[in-house]
Design a protein around this motif. Structure first.
Motif, mmCIF file in Angstrom:
data_model
loop_
_atom_site.group_PDB
_atom_site.id
_atom_site.type_symbol
_atom_site.label_atom_id
_atom_site.label_comp_id
_atom_site.label_asym_id
_atom_site.label_seq_id
_atom_site.Cartn_x
_atom_site.Cartn_y
_atom_site.Cartn_z
ATOM 1 N N ALA A 1 0.821 -1.386 -0.056
ATOM 2 C CA ALA A 1 -0.114 0.140 -0.021
ATOM 3 C C ALA A 1 0.853 1.135 -0.025
ATOM 4 O O ALA A 1 2.096 1.154 0.373
ATOM 5 C CB ALA A 1 -0.891 -0.006 1.215
ATOM 6 N N HIS A 2 0.410 2.413 -0.604
ATOM 7 C CA HIS A 2 1.002 3.364 -0.524
ATOM 8 C C HIS A 2 1.561 4.253 0.867
ATOM 9 O O HIS A 2 2.475 4.510 1.178
ATOM 10 C CB HIS A 2 0.322 4.737 -1.446
ATOM 11 C CG HIS A 2 1.049 5.848 -1.447
ATOM 12 N ND1 HIS A 2 0.921 6.881 -0.442
ATOM 13 C CD2 HIS A 2 1.898 6.274 -2.449
ATOM 14 C CE1 HIS A 2 1.882 7.854 -1.118
ATOM 15 N NE2 HIS A 2 2.036 7.537 -2.101
ATOM 16 N N PRO B 1 -4.608 8.376 9.372
ATOM 17 C CA PRO B 1 -4.669 7.132 9.864
ATOM 18 C C PRO B 1 -6.119 6.250 9.574
ATOM 19 O O PRO B 1 -5.928 4.997 9.367
ATOM 20 C CB PRO B 1 -5.018 7.274 11.221
ATOM 21 C CG PRO B 1 -5.485 8.718 11.635
ATOM 22 C CD PRO B 1 -4.777 9.630 10.686
ATOM 23 N N ARG B 2 -6.996 6.799 8.864
ATOM 24 C CA ARG B 2 -8.138 6.007 8.116
ATOM 25 C C ARG B 2 -7.569 5.555 7.076
ATOM 26 O O ARG B 2 -8.113 4.341 6.315
ATOM 27 C CB ARG B 2 -9.174 7.163 7.673
ATOM 28 C CG ARG B 2 -9.853 8.003 8.469
ATOM 29 C CD ARG B 2 -10.723 8.852 7.893
ATOM 30 N NE ARG B 2 -9.969 9.970 7.095
ATOM 31 C CZ ARG B 2 -10.578 10.779 6.405
ATOM 32 N NH1 ARG B 2 -11.879 10.802 6.189
ATOM 33 N NH2 ARG B 2 -9.769 11.525 5.659
ATOM 34 N N HIS B 3 -6.449 5.815 6.246
ATOM 35 C CA HIS B 3 -5.796 5.108 5.140
ATOM 36 C C HIS B 3 -5.540 3.871 5.296
ATOM 37 O O HIS B 3 -5.893 2.487 5.081
ATOM 38 C CB HIS B 3 -4.592 6.018 4.670
ATOM 39 C CG HIS B 3 -3.871 5.220 3.324
ATOM 40 N ND1 HIS B 3 -4.297 5.260 2.028
ATOM 41 C CD2 HIS B 3 -2.903 4.163 3.557
ATOM 42 C CE1 HIS B 3 -3.610 4.624 1.374
ATOM 43 N NE2 HIS B 3 -2.616 3.821 2.149
ATOM 44 N N ALA B 4 -4.397 3.618 6.666
ATOM 45 C CA ALA B 4 -4.134 2.264 6.984
ATOM 46 C C ALA B 4 -5.274 1.544 7.553
ATOM 47 O O ALA B 4 -5.370 0.284 7.208
ATOM 48 C CB ALA B 4 -2.970 2.691 8.076
ATOM 49 N N ALA C 1 -8.792 4.194 -0.441
ATOM 50 C CA ALA C 1 -8.890 4.480 0.950
ATOM 51 C C ALA C 1 -8.952 5.843 1.167
ATOM 52 O O ALA C 1 -8.432 7.017 0.346
ATOM 53 C CB ALA C 1 -7.750 3.978 1.613
ATOM 54 N N PRO C 2 -9.400 6.610 2.396
ATOM 55 C CA PRO C 2 -9.591 8.033 2.621
ATOM 56 C C PRO C 2 -8.216 8.625 2.856
ATOM 57 O O PRO C 2 -7.116 7.746 3.038
ATOM 58 C CB PRO C 2 -10.245 7.926 4.021
ATOM 59 C CG PRO C 2 -10.907 6.627 4.208
ATOM 60 C CD PRO C 2 -9.816 5.777 3.535
ATOM 61 N N GLY C 3 -8.055 9.651 2.759
ATOM 62 C CA GLY C 3 -6.814 10.448 2.875
ATOM 63 C C GLY C 3 -6.919 11.806 2.065
ATOM 64 O O GLY C 3 -8.141 12.428 1.983
ATOM 65 N N PHE C 4 -5.882 12.438 1.919
ATOM 66 C CA PHE C 4 -5.776 13.938 1.413
ATOM 67 C C PHE C 4 -6.863 14.158 0.102
ATOM 68 O O PHE C 4 -7.583 15.034 0.046
ATOM 69 C CB PHE C 4 -4.413 14.531 1.343
ATOM 70 C CG PHE C 4 -4.261 15.934 0.725
ATOM 71 C CD1 PHE C 4 -4.741 16.998 1.686
ATOM 72 C CD2 PHE C 4 -4.028 16.140 -0.636
ATOM 73 C CE1 PHE C 4 -4.466 18.248 1.257
ATOM 74 C CE2 PHE C 4 -3.654 17.389 -1.023
ATOM 75 C CZ PHE C 4 -4.253 18.443 -0.155
#
Length: 289
Positions: A13-14, A19-22, A203-206
């Protein structure tokens, strides 16, 4: 006869400061494990989060694992898939035999996951003929990735939507793709009774947050969730894994990092545009009639 040991699957994964991403990546990996009990699945991150890809590979080698399928948790073959992932795999312990699987997209299963997210957000099948959809991806400057996103939008429109517009969250695209808010307003101006934004992100993120802000700022009627741990995404992960691990089991030479089986599957189900193609206007972008 002893059953051959299947290669371990390392999901790459990138990573993100969010923290929502992981958390989303781990939820997806748990679903993968539930679909394939007994398969050794590990997760490594290229940046920000732990464990790192290198650390995961070191741990597997120390445990005596020999064969690994490395699967980039990415939707297109852009910079990360072409440069970052091969670079970190080249630095892996030499005792490991590593095959790099295809990225997840394009795949009909991912379109099915997008449909699932839209249904969960309140868009019914009967709404298709009057609904315009913004296919909102993170964005890329890679011509191959741009062409694939445009082609997905064109194919998706052919399933009955009034219109489908590709949009990028990141600024400035060689294809001239609009930002999410611009695409929403364009679909309004073309006569769509309803506009839905479907984030084509894992996934969530910026950047997904930027997609959501654009949808809200332009008063989109519907904002779907990210793909996340949708069951269709987990099935794509296993299909990509099988395309490479079957080569290992069959004693294939595996010369090269890309899976022949995976490439054949893609060409049969979702032909990719020619390399370097970045069409500025496709069927998905034609005016409504």
């Amino acid at each position: 006869m002893r059953t051959p040991v299947r290669p371990a699957l390392v999901v790459i994964a990138h990573g993100s400061r969010d923290p929502r991403h992981a958390a989303t990546v781990h939820a997806l990996v748990r679903r993968v494990r539930s679909l394939r009990p007994g398969l050794r699945v590990a997760t490594g991150f290229l940046d920000f989060d732990v464990p790192s890809v290198h650390g995961v590979l070191e741990s597997l080698a120390a445990e005596g694992v020999r064969d690994v399928v490395a699967l980039p948790l990415l939707l297109t073959r852009a910079f990360h898939a072409k440069a970052d992932v091969p670079a970190v795999l080249r630095d892996a312990p030499p005792r490991l035999r590593i095959r790099q699987a295809e990225v997840l997209g394009p795949s009909p299963l991912l379109l099915a996951a997008l449909e699932r997210r839209l249904r969960a957000a309140g868009v019914a099948r009967a709404d298709r003929p009057s609904t315009g959809v913004v296919l909102a991806s993170a964005g890329s400057t890679d011509p191959e990735a741009i062409a694939v996103i445009a082609d997905i939008a064109r194919k998706w429109r052919q399933t009955g939507w009034l219109a489908v517009r590709p949009a990028f969250a990141s600024a400035g695209s060689p294809a001239g793709f609009p930002r999410t808010e611009e695409a929403v307003r364009e679909l309004r101006s073309l006569g769509c009774d309803r506009v839905a934004v479907a984030p084509y992100v894992l996934a969530p993120g910026f950047l997904p947050d930027r997609i959501a802000r654009g949808a809200r700022d332009a008063d989109a009627d519907v904002l779907a969730d990210v793909l996340g741990a949708a069951p269709e995404v987990a099935r794509v992960v296993l299909e990509r894994y099988d395309g490479v691990s079957d080569e290992v089991s069959d004693g294939g030479t595996g010369a090269g990092r890309r899976s022949t089986a995976g490439a054949l599957w893609l060409s049969a189900h979702f032909p990719a545009p020619p390399r370097g193609a970045a069409p500025a206007r496709l069927a998905s972008q034609t005016p409504l009639r």
